[in-house]
Enzyme design. Structure first.
Site, PDB file in Angstrom:
ATOM      1  N   ASP A 183       0.857  -1.179   0.000  1.00 50.74           N
ATOM      2  CA  ASP A 183       0.000   0.000   0.000  1.00 50.74           C
ATOM      3  C   ASP A 183       0.894   1.230   0.000  1.00 50.74           C
ATOM      4  OD1 ASP A 183      -2.732   1.227   0.318  1.00 50.74           O
ATOM      5  OD2 ASP A 183      -1.770   2.048   2.111  1.00 50.74           O
TER       6      ASP A 183
ATOM      7  N   GLU B  46       1.029   5.732   0.514  1.00 52.02           N
ATOM      8  CA  GLU B  46       0.416   7.002   0.892  1.00 52.02           C
ATOM      9  C   GLU B  46       1.067   8.079   0.042  1.00 52.02           C
ATOM     10  OE1 GLU B  46      -2.198   7.087   2.632  1.00 52.02           O
ATOM     11  OE2 GLU B  46      -2.088   5.078   3.517  1.00 52.02           O
TER      12      GLU B  46
ATOM     13  N   HIS C 199      -3.658  10.671   6.104  1.00 57.66           N
ATOM     14  CA  HIS C 199      -2.610   9.791   6.625  1.00 57.66           C
ATOM     15  C   HIS C 199      -1.795  10.391   7.772  1.00 57.66           C
ATOM     16  CE1 HIS C 199      -0.144  12.330   4.086  1.00 57.66           C
ATOM     17  NE2 HIS C 199      -0.621  11.804   2.966  1.00 57.66           N
TER      18      HIS C 199
ATOM     19  N   HIS D  89      -4.909   6.336   7.939  1.00 54.79           N
ATOM     20  CA  HIS D  89      -4.297   5.472   6.948  1.00 54.79           C
ATOM     21  C   HIS D  89      -2.795   5.411   7.199  1.00 54.79           C
ATOM     22  CE1 HIS D  89      -7.630   5.250   3.778  1.00 54.79           C
ATOM     23  NE2 HIS D  89      -8.145   5.848   4.845  1.00 54.79           N
TER      24      HIS D  89
ATOM     25  N   ASP E   7      -2.093  -0.722   6.601  1.00 56.55           N
ATOM     26  CA  ASP E   7      -3.102  -1.054   5.594  1.00 56.55           C
ATOM     27  C   ASP E   7      -2.689  -2.276   4.776  1.00 56.55           C
ATOM     28  OD1 ASP E   7      -4.524   1.045   6.517  1.00 56.55           O
ATOM     29  OD2 ASP E   7      -4.478   2.235   4.686  1.00 56.55           O
TER      30      ASP E   7
END
Length: 228
Positions: A7, A9, A57, A150, A155
């Site tokens: 994942d 960000e 985030h 997040h 995640d």
């Protein structure tokens, strides 16, 4: 089979407009089982952090100011993911940012044929249902109580559990048990059978007395079908 669930960000939604990746988290699966091996890194995006992205985030420009540039960590990341399939939620988004960063440091893009999109898997398995990571965690009973904002590694860890459920990975033990049972049955069936003496045939024809009683019964019926 080795797979990497990952994942990212970012500072926004579109690398083509100057948005950059600021965090990546990767989780290694071997035969759909987490091995405990992970890769996690923050990056200095060399630009400001929009308030909307920071609200998602929690990564501020100040926090990222002393983090390495992506180009300084790219080799370690590429060595970790190697040539394994890459699993992501709405994978085109994460692949887009990963390949944009690789392009900026003049490295070869990751082939899209390696992409496994859990949104597409979930849509096929649960048509019409909510497909967000939170919704899928709820559906499969994955604990996300510690997810306040997040975070790429968190995640990725949650998504790894969801991916295992989407692909039926937790049923591997049952499948192996079933295979063992089938082997046992085959072994039993293939054992030599004991020799048995055949029974003599039993008479099945009606006796004279039974035939006489049958004729008397039919005589009491009007035009019986069995009298012909």
């Amino acid at each position: 089979m080795r797979e990497i669930v990952f994942d990212t960000e970012t500072t926004g939604l579109d690398p083509a407009s100057g948005d950059r990746m600021v965090e990546i988290g990767c989780v290694e699966l071997m035969n759909r089982v987490p091995t405990g091996q992970t890769f996690h890194a923050y990056f200095n995006p060399e630009r400001d952090m929009p308030a909307g992205a920071e609200a998602v985030h929690g990564l501020s420009s100040a926090f990222l100011a002393d983090k390495p540039l992506f180009r300084d960590t790219a080799q370690a990341l590429l060595e970790f993911i190697a040539d394994s399939p890459l699993v992501a939620h709405n994978a085109a988004f994460d692949f887009g940012f990963l390949n944009a960063e690789l392009s900026l440091c003049e490295r070869e893009a990751v082939c899209m044929s390696r992409m496994i999109d859990t949104v597409a898997l979930a849509r096929k398995r649960h048509p019409g249902a909510k497909l967000s990571l939170d919704a899928l965690c709820s559906r499969y009973g994955v604990d996300r109580s510690h997810r306040v904002k997040h975070g790429a590694l968190l995640d990725a860890e949650l998504l790894a559990q969801v991916y295992v459920e989407l692909t039926g990975g937790r049923q591997i033990g049952l499948e192996l048990a079933a295979e063992t049972s089938r082997t046992d049955v085959i072994a039993v069936v293939s054992r030599p059978r004991a020799q048995r003496t055949p029974r003599p045939a039993r008479p099945h024809a009606a006796s004279a007395e039974e035939l006489s009683r049958h004729r008397a019964f039919l005589a009491r019926m009007e035009a019986p079908l069995w009298s012909s």
